[in-house]
Structures are given as structure tokens and as C-alpha cells.
Design an enzyme around this catalytic site. Structure first.
Site, PDB file in Angstrom:
ATOM      1  CG  ASN A  17      -1.776   1.218   1.330  1.00  0.00           C
ATOM      2  OD1 ASN A  17      -1.917   1.951   0.353  1.00  0.00           O
ATOM      3  ND2 ASN A  17      -2.371   1.445   2.491  1.00  0.00           N
ATOM      4  CD1 TRP A  18       3.627   1.134  -2.893  1.00  0.00           C
ATOM      5  CD2 TRP A  18       3.616   2.354  -4.770  1.00  0.00           C
ATOM      6  NE1 TRP A  18       4.390   0.477  -3.829  1.00  0.00           N
ATOM      7  CE2 TRP A  18       4.406   1.204  -4.985  1.00  0.00           C
ATOM      8  CE3 TRP A  18       3.462   3.267  -5.819  1.00  0.00           C
ATOM      9  CZ2 TRP A  18       5.047   0.943  -6.208  1.00  0.00           C
ATOM     10  CZ3 TRP A  18       4.089   3.016  -7.037  1.00  0.00           C
ATOM     11  CH2 TRP A  18       4.878   1.858  -7.220  1.00  0.00           C
ATOM     12  CE  LYS A  19      -0.081   3.452   4.701  1.00  0.00           C
ATOM     13  NZ  LYS A  19      -0.246   3.613   6.122  1.00  0.00           N
ATOM     14  CG  HIS A  49      -5.991   1.871   4.841  1.00  0.00           C
ATOM     15  ND1 HIS A  49      -5.590   2.799   5.770  1.00  0.00           N
ATOM     16  CD2 HIS A  49      -4.966   0.996   4.708  1.00  0.00           C
ATOM     17  CE1 HIS A  49      -4.367   2.500   6.180  1.00  0.00           C
ATOM     18  NE2 HIS A  49      -3.962   1.401   5.552  1.00  0.00           N
ATOM     19  CD  GLU A  92      -3.290   5.457   6.477  1.00  0.00           C
ATOM     20  OE1 GLU A  92      -3.241   5.522   5.239  1.00  0.00           O
ATOM     21  OE2 GLU A  92      -2.388   4.930   7.162  1.00  0.00           O
ATOM     22  CD  GLU A 152      -4.004  -2.686   7.146  1.00  0.00           C
ATOM     23  OE1 GLU A 152      -2.866  -2.915   6.747  1.00  0.00           O
ATOM     24  OE2 GLU A 152      -4.641  -1.657   6.854  1.00  0.00           O
ATOM     25  N   GLY A 194       1.835   2.031  10.822  1.00  0.00           N
ATOM     26  CA  GLY A 194       2.769   3.144  10.697  1.00  0.00           C
ATOM     27  C   GLY A 194       3.420   3.548  12.005  1.00  0.00           C
ATOM     28  CB  SER A 241       4.655  -2.006  12.119  1.00  0.00           C
ATOM     29  OG  SER A 241       4.202  -0.691  12.368  1.00  0.00           O
ATOM     30  N   GLY A 285       2.468  -1.097   4.419  1.00  0.00           N
ATOM     31  CA  GLY A 285       2.617   0.303   4.059  1.00  0.00           C
ATOM     32  C   GLY A 285       4.080   0.696   3.930  1.00  0.00           C
TER      33      GLY A 285
HETATM   34  C1  PEP Z   1      -1.072   0.017   5.899  1.00  0.00           C
HETATM   35  O1  PEP Z   1      -0.976   1.098   5.382  1.00  0.00           O
HETATM   36  O2  PEP Z   1      -2.024  -0.704   5.607  1.00  0.00           O
HETATM   37  C2  PEP Z   1      -0.056  -0.401   6.852  1.00  0.00           C
HETATM   38  C3  PEP Z   1      -0.218  -1.542   7.458  1.00  0.00           C
HETATM   39  O3  PEP Z   1       0.997   0.456   7.058  1.00  0.00           O
HETATM   40  P1  PEP Z   1       2.379   0.103   7.798  1.00  0.00           P
HETATM   41  O4  PEP Z   1       2.858  -1.192   7.202  1.00  0.00           O
HETATM   42  O5  PEP Z   1       3.278   1.230   7.497  1.00  0.00           O
HETATM   43  O6  PEP Z   1       2.082  -0.067   9.250  1.00  0.00           O
END
Ligand code: PEP
Length: 254
Positions: A9-11, A97, A99, A169, A175, A215, A236
């Protein structure tokens, strides 16, 4: 075996040239994927077509959108519809997601609409769920996540639910560098599979890929993915660094 998936997931990161070189670096690491191993790159909308072109012809590698709108078309300036995604042959969309839930007020009901639109077009939703820290501290995470599934997915029939990929998640792990332990991930995944089984039957629940997100990085991927109910991850930060994401891919069960 269920599909084992490393989903990036590049966001809202990377310019076009940065993104394409990241993608090419990962592709040129030349992993041989097993028949049940899949890589998905959820890239920003403007990069969907070039990214599709970059992976075209590669077995088990797909491009995903990070979102879609919950209505079919119309006066929604700046939004992207499921029909538009279908018209460029996108096969996966990340839905719900945390976010998007937090910053764009996406409700469970709205996510149910998105899910239905995707399924109607043969697009697989990667449906995200997960609890905030306060809920984990109160010990009510199971009920919280169950409600997310209940309100967004459990109107589906057996044939439809089998097509969904679910990403658990925990928000406190996204993050933050604070990963759930592999035992915590397994515990929630086993619980979710059980909840799905009690509604749709064991056979159906066994078919659904459950990804962990929060993470995940090169160093912890294989340990987390080795858990029996964890079928890969939604990643992410570590998906923005080629060497890290390659290691994540290498952590998939084979
Ligand atoms: C995500 O954006 O779905 C995510 C899990 O981010 P990260 O891996 O940075 O925690």
C-alpha cells in the site's frame, strides 16, 4: 492452500518516476512465485495504468486501487468509480483502510456499498478492518472487528464472501513501528475465521485469505506469515523500499 498475498500500500507516496523505479526494482529481484503466492501493488490512481503495463504478463502479480467511490457515477468531483477501475482492468481495490475511515469518515455502511459495487464488476475487495488502541486496551477488539465485518460484509452470500480478501490491521500498529505479535495476529485471524465459519460454514471460511497489516517489514514478515490463519500481509512503509518488500514477499508461505 489459500492465496498467500504480499500487498503493498503505497498510500500518497512517490512521484510517477519514483514509483515506477520502485516497482521495477521489486520485479527485477526476480522472485519465482509459487502458484498460491501473489503480489499486489496498491498504487495512487494516476499510476494505475503505467503500473498495469509494468506488471503485464507477470504471473500472480496485480495492481490495485487504494479506494473507489460508493456510488456508481455522477456529480462527485475528484472521485473515481468502480466502473472506471473496471474499464482499465483493475482486479483489486483496497476498501475501508483505517485512514479512509478516520480522515474521510467512511462508515461500515458505505463500505458495504463499495464492496457490492466491486463484486458486481468482478473486482476483489481487499477489505480492511481493525481496532483502535482504546478498544484493544478495553479488551473488546473481537466484538469491534466482528461488527465491522457484520455491517460491511455479512449481507453477502457464500459465493460472494469467498471472493473477498480481508486485511486485519490493528490501528495501533499501522505506521507506528509497533507490530502485533504473531500470536496476537493469529488469535484475531483465528477468531475472524471462526466468526465467518459460524455464518457461512467452515468450508467457505477456509477459502478466505486473511492478511495482517501493521508495521510488517522484512525482518518480521516470515514469522507473522507463518501463523496458520495469516495468509500474508498488507504493507505500508516497508513496501516503499524495494529490498524490504522483497524480503516481505520472501516471507510468504510456500
Ligand atoms: C497500511 O498502510 O495498511 C499499513 C499496514 O501500514 P504500515 O505497514 O506502514 O504499518
Amino acid at each position: 492452500m489459500r492465496k498467500q498475498i504480499a500487498a503493498a500500500n503505497w498510500k500518497m507516496n512517490k512521484t510517477l518516476s519514483e514509483g515506477m523505479s520502485l516497482l521495477n526494482d521489486i520485479l527485477s529481484a526476480n522472485q519465482t512465485l509459487g502458484s498460491d503466492q501473489h503480489i499486489i501493488f496498491a498504487v495512487p490512481y494516476p499510476y494505475l495504468i503505467p503500473a498495469q503495463n509494468a506488471v503485464s504478463g507477470q504471473q500472480n502479480i496485480a495492481i490495485a486501487a487504494q479506494n473507489c467511490h460508493h456510488k456508481t457515477s455522477g456529480a462527485f468531483t475528484g472521485e473515481v468509480s468502480v466502473d472506471m477501475l473496471e474499464s482499465i482492468d483493475i482486479k483489486y481495490v483496497v476498501i475501508g483502510h483505517s485512514e479512509r475511515r478516520e480522515y474521510f469518515a467512511e462508515s461500515n455502511e458505505m463500505l458495504a456499498e463499495k464492496t457490492d459495487l466491486c463484486l458486481a464488476k468482478g473486482i476483489t475487495p481487499i477489505f480492511c478492518c481493525g481496532e483502535p488502541l482504546s478498544i484493544r486496551e478495553a479488551g473488546t477488539e473481537n466484538q469491534y472487528v466482528e461488527q465491522q465485518l457484520n455491517q460491511s460484509l455479512f449481507h453477502l452470500d457464500n459465493q460472494q464472501i469467498e471472493k473477498i480478501v480481508i486485511a486485519y490491521e490493528p490501528i495501533w500498529a499501522i505506521g507506528t513501528g509497533k507490530t502485533a505479535t504473531s500470536a496476537q495476529a493469529q488469535e484475531m485471524h483465528a477468531h475472524l475465521r471462526q466468526v465467518i465459519a459460524s455464518k457461512y460454514g467452515h468450508e467457505t471460511a477456509e477459502k478466505i485469505s486473511l492478511l495482517y497489516g501493521g508495521s510488517v517489514k522484512g525482518a518480521n514478515a516470515s514469522e507473522i506469515f507463518s501463523q496458520p490463519d495469516v495468509d500474508g500481509g498488507l504493507v505500508g512503509g516497508a513496501s516503499l523500499v524495494a529490498a524490504e518488500f522483497v524480503q516481505v514477499i520472501n516471507g510468504l508461505k510456500s
